[in-house]
Every structure is written in structure tokens, then in C-alpha cells.
Write a protein that holds these residues in place. Structure first.
Motif, PDB file in Angstrom:
ATOM      1  N   HIS A  91       0.817  -1.221   0.000  1.00  0.00           N
ATOM      2  CA  HIS A  91       0.000   0.000   0.000  1.00  0.00           C
ATOM      3  C   HIS A  91       0.850   1.270   0.000  1.00  0.00           C
ATOM      4  O   HIS A  91       0.315   2.362   0.183  1.00  0.00           O
ATOM      5  CB  HIS A  91      -0.887   0.042   1.253  1.00  0.00           C
ATOM      6  CG  HIS A  91      -1.716  -1.191   1.424  1.00  0.00           C
ATOM      7  ND1 HIS A  91      -2.772  -1.488   0.611  1.00  0.00           N
ATOM      8  CD2 HIS A  91      -1.611  -2.220   2.308  1.00  0.00           C
ATOM      9  CE1 HIS A  91      -3.301  -2.642   0.980  1.00  0.00           C
ATOM     10  NE2 HIS A  91      -2.606  -3.110   2.005  1.00  0.00           N
ATOM     11  N   ALA A  92       2.168   1.121  -0.148  1.00  0.00           N
ATOM     12  CA  ALA A  92       3.052   2.288   0.015  1.00  0.00           C
ATOM     13  C   ALA A  92       2.658   3.426  -0.930  1.00  0.00           C
ATOM     14  O   ALA A  92       2.303   3.204  -2.098  1.00  0.00           O
ATOM     15  CB  ALA A  92       4.491   1.873  -0.221  1.00  0.00           C
ATOM     16  N   MET A  93       2.706   4.640  -0.390  1.00  0.00           N
ATOM     17  CA  MET A  93       2.395   5.840  -1.178  1.00  0.00           C
ATOM     18  C   MET A  93       3.664   6.690  -1.232  1.00  0.00           C
ATOM     19  O   MET A  93       4.634   6.408  -0.538  1.00  0.00           O
ATOM     20  CB  MET A  93       1.264   6.630  -0.500  1.00  0.00           C
ATOM     21  CG  MET A  93      -0.008   5.819  -0.327  1.00  0.00           C
ATOM     22  SD  MET A  93      -1.168   6.585   0.823  1.00  0.00           S
ATOM     23  CE  MET A  93      -0.550   6.053   2.401  1.00  0.00           C
TER      24      MET A  93
ATOM     25  N   PRO B 258       5.404   8.083   9.462  1.00  0.00           N
ATOM     26  CA  PRO B 258       4.022   8.391   9.887  1.00  0.00           C
ATOM     27  C   PRO B 258       3.921   8.785  11.360  1.00  0.00           C
ATOM     28  O   PRO B 258       4.704   8.330  12.187  1.00  0.00           O
ATOM     29  CB  PRO B 258       3.263   7.082   9.628  1.00  0.00           C
ATOM     30  CG  PRO B 258       4.295   6.033   9.464  1.00  0.00           C
ATOM     31  CD  PRO B 258       5.561   6.697   9.020  1.00  0.00           C
TER      32      PRO B 258
ATOM     33  N   CYS C  61       1.128   4.349  10.722  1.00  0.00           N
ATOM     34  CA  CYS C  61       0.916   4.054   9.296  1.00  0.00           C
ATOM     35  C   CYS C  61       0.099   5.185   8.700  1.00  0.00           C
ATOM     36  O   CYS C  61      -0.944   5.560   9.250  1.00  0.00           O
ATOM     37  CB  CYS C  61       0.196   2.717   9.132  1.00  0.00           C
ATOM     38  SG  CYS C  61      -0.211   2.368   7.420  1.00  0.00           S
ATOM     39  N   TRP C  62       0.532   5.693   7.546  1.00  0.00           N
ATOM     40  CA  TRP C  62      -0.201   6.800   6.916  1.00  0.00           C
ATOM     41  C   TRP C  62      -1.606   6.385   6.479  1.00  0.00           C
ATOM     42  O   TRP C  62      -2.482   7.237   6.343  1.00  0.00           O
ATOM     43  CB  TRP C  62       0.585   7.321   5.698  1.00  0.00           C
ATOM     44  CG  TRP C  62       1.758   8.181   6.058  1.00  0.00           C
ATOM     45  CD1 TRP C  62       3.057   7.982   5.718  1.00  0.00           C
ATOM     46  CD2 TRP C  62       1.732   9.396   6.826  1.00  0.00           C
ATOM     47  NE1 TRP C  62       3.852   8.981   6.230  1.00  0.00           N
ATOM     48  CE2 TRP C  62       3.064   9.861   6.913  1.00  0.00           C
ATOM     49  CE3 TRP C  62       0.727  10.124   7.458  1.00  0.00           C
ATOM     50  CZ2 TRP C  62       3.403  11.026   7.595  1.00  0.00           C
ATOM     51  CZ3 TRP C  62       1.066  11.276   8.138  1.00  0.00           C
ATOM     52  CH2 TRP C  62       2.391  11.717   8.205  1.00  0.00           C
TER      53      TRP C  62
HETATM   54 FE1  SF4 Z   1       2.763   0.965   4.118  1.00  0.00          FE
HETATM   55 FE2  SF4 Z   1       1.701   2.411   6.074  1.00  0.00          FE
HETATM   56 FE3  SF4 Z   1       4.335   2.292   5.814  1.00  0.00          FE
HETATM   57 FE4  SF4 Z   1       2.921   3.603   4.041  1.00  0.00          FE
HETATM   58  S1  SF4 Z   1       3.117   4.127   6.187  1.00  0.00           S
HETATM   59  S2  SF4 Z   1       4.550   2.161   3.604  1.00  0.00           S
HETATM   60  S3  SF4 Z   1       1.078   2.397   3.935  1.00  0.00           S
HETATM   61  S4  SF4 Z   1       2.990   0.630   6.291  1.00  0.00           S
END
Ligand code: SF4
Length: 331
Positions: free
Chosen positions: A294-296, A304, A317-318
Motif C-alpha cells: 500500500h506504500a504511497m 508516519p 501508518c499513513w
Molecule cells: Fe505501508 Fe503504512 Fe508504511 Fe505507508 S506508512 S509504507 S502504507 S505501512
């Protein structure tokens, strides 16, 4: 519930010929009276370094506690001198390790080894110490304790040796017991017996336990709360129910997907692809981003914030944070 131990923003590193390894990078958690807190994660995530830092057992140098605090009974353990730490180790905070054979001295009888801890910390005569040692042997379920006290470690099975190590750790009635992978070296049947023993002892003594493990099966059986560590950080924490039934961090979900389940026939195990980041130069953003489906864009650039999902449940986690958009526009 009363807090017996508080770890705040702990940073621990090691100097090596290759550079500085940032093993623990801002870990915060507390331990409450009579509970079991499990700290889980892959090898190298910093869970054992965290627990050894509480006991101040990391070799300094090459290791160093760079910042943060570890509060126990109003004292910051990171600031204490070795002579004061010696009074706390074993008496107030005890630790048991993975391999009971290496924790025991093969040249001394079990009785001498259990009594050594008592005589070091408490003003007891030899006969009082022996009485206490027998009590502990009974507590951890060793049959014929009177004759077993005179025996050497090699005369015991692996499971019995781990019971002895637990007896040694508990003999001075510590408030905190840190168990680092205490069942990893044992077969499954003995593992179940040792976990039962932990529950039993906690009920009888009210000791608070920090359980360090990579085995979520063990966590499911004994933990009240769980902290999931990745790349030197706690990325998710919550009650056992929240972590097992409502995990929110993609890493926690990945760990849970990789546990075999007997209730689903033909189920495929899904490993977490990739490997953890290099802690010589950890990423500035989310350390899981290279492995996260799910990385953005923001994940690579900014670590985060911690989002509170309930009183106990927190996640870094974002995906769980409405501030992700604002963070994404940050330069
Ligand atoms: Fe994945 Fe969450 Fe890390 Fe983003 S913040 S890379 S979505 S675990």
C-alpha cells in the motif's frame, strides 16, 4: 492498572567497523502490574536489544543508550551506575534467556545456583536460602526437589532446565520478569507446559512479564497486550484481541498471514516479500515501505505519526492518518 515500568523514546545504537547500527529508534511502551506484554517482530527488529537495555545488559561500548528513559520505581535506569543496577537486576527485574543450558553453570549444582541469587540480594542464612530454593522448585513443578537440588544441569531435560532458570529468575520475587524467546529451544509439548507455568506463576505472584518472541502462536496464548516492532520501532501496539482480530499495520497483517492455521484446509501461507531495511542508514520515511503493497509517495519521505485507534491500539501508518495528505505536500 499501575504502571511498573515505562520506556520512553528509547534510542540504542552500536558502533561497528562498518558504521553505526541504529538498533532501537524511539521505542515507547509501558508495562502494568500483573500483565504480560509481548514484544514481537522478526530477527533484528530491536526487540532483544530493547529488553537488554532495560536490564542495562548491552555491552557499552560498542553499544550505547543514546537517548530516552527507562523508568522503574521513580528511577531512570539509563542513568544508574553499575553498582546500583546490580541491586536491581535479579531482585526487582529478572531475565530469562532462550537457551537454558547456557544460562546455567555446568560445574555447580542446581541448589547452589538458585541459592546464589537469594544470598546475593537478601540477608538470609544458608538454611533459609535452601528452604526458599525448595519452595521455588515446587513452584515451578520440579518433582523430588530435595534430591534434585544436589544435581547438576546436565542431569535435567531441556524443559526441566528451563523450569530451573525460571525458578532462579523468580527466587527474589522480582516485580518484572523479562523472558527473551523462553520457549524457542523447546519442543512443542514442553513449550505448552512452560507457557502454562508462566500463567500459573503470574497468578500466584502477580509478576509483570515482558515476553520477547517472534512466535505469534505463543503470543496468542499468554499475552494481554502486544507491541509489534519493525526496524527498531514499535509500529503497532494494542490488546491481544485488537492485534489478532483488527490489525491495521500492513506489517502486522503480513505477520498474521504467515502463521499456519489448522482450521483452514489447504491454506497457503503468504510470506512477507523482501527484507528489513539496513539499520546502518535507516530510511527517513516508513521503514516498511519497500515491502508494503500500500506504500504511497509520502511513505518514503516522512515517517508516519502515531494514530490512536482506541485506548490501547496505536499504529504508525499513513493509511490510518488523515494528516497523510498534508504530509504529502511537505517538502
Ligand atoms: Fe505501508 Fe503504512 Fe508504511 Fe505507508 S506508512 S509504507 S502504507 S505501512
Amino acid at each position: 492498572m499501575t504502571k511498573v515500568l515505562e520506556v520512553n523514546d528509547l534510542h540504542v545504537s552500536f558502533q561497528t567497523y562498518g558504521g553505526t547500527v541504529k538498533a532501537v529508534r524511539g521505542v515507547t511502551f509501558d508495562l502494568r502490574k500483573g500483565e504480560t506484554l509481548a514484544i514481537v517482530g522478526e530477527s533484528g527488529c530491536g526487540k532483544s536489544v530493547t529488553s537488554q537495555s532495560i536490564m542495562r545488559l548491552i555491552p557499552e561500548p560498542p553499544g550505547s543508550i543514546d537517548s530516552g528513559s527507562i523508568l522503574f520505581k521513580g528511577k531512570d535506569l539509563t542513568k544508574l551506575k553499575e553498582k546500583d543496577l546490580r541491586k536491581i537486576r535479579g531482585a526487582d527485574i529478572s531475565m530469562i534467556f532462550q537457551d537454558p543450558m547456557t544460562a546455567l553453570n555446568p560445574t555447580l549444582t542446581i541448589g547452589d545456583q538458585i541459592m546464589e541469587g537469594i544470598m546475593q540480594h537478601e540477608s538470609m542464612s544458608k538454611s533459609e536460602a535452601k528452604k526458599k530454593a525448595l519452595e521455588m522448585m515446587n513452584l515451578v513443578g520440579i518433582p523430588s526437589p530435595e534430591s534434585r537440588l544436589k544435581q547438576y544441569p546436565h542431569q535435567f531435560s531441556g524443559g526441566m532446565r528451563q523450569r530451573i532458570v525460571i525458578a532462579m529468575a523468580l527466587v527474589c520475587e522480582p516485580e518484572v520478569l523479562i523472558a527473551d524467546e523462553p520457549t524457542t529451544a523447546l519442543d512443542v509439548t514442553i513449550q505448552a507446559q512452560i507457557l502454562d507455568l508462566f500463567r500459573d506463576i503470574q497468578e500466584k505472584t502477580g509478576v509483570s512479564i515482558i515476553l520477547i518472541t517472534h512466535d505469534l502462536g505463543v503470543v496468542a496464548q499468554v499475552a494481554d497486550r502486544v507491541a509489534v516492532m519493525y526496524a527498531g520501532k514499535v509500529v503497532e501496539a494494542g490488546s491481544r484481541r485488537e492485534i489478532f482480530y483488527q490489525p491495521q499495520h500492513p506489517y502486522t497483517k503480513g505477520l498474521l498471514r504467515s502463521i499456519p492455521r489448522l482450521d483452514i484446509e489447504g491454506e497457503e501461507l503468504i510470506p512477507i516479500a523482501g527484507s528489513p531495511p539496513d539499520l546502518f542508514s535507516p530510511p527517513q520515511g516508513c521503514p516498511f515501505s519497500a515491502r508494503c503493497e500500500h506504500a504511497m509517495e509520502v511513505c518514503d519521505r516522512v515517517y508516519p505519526y502515531t494514530s490512536a485507534l482506541s485506548k490501547e491500539h496505536h499504529v504508525d501508518c499513513w493509511l490510518q492518518d488523515s494528516r497523510a495528505l498534508a504530509a504529502a505536500s511537505m517538502k
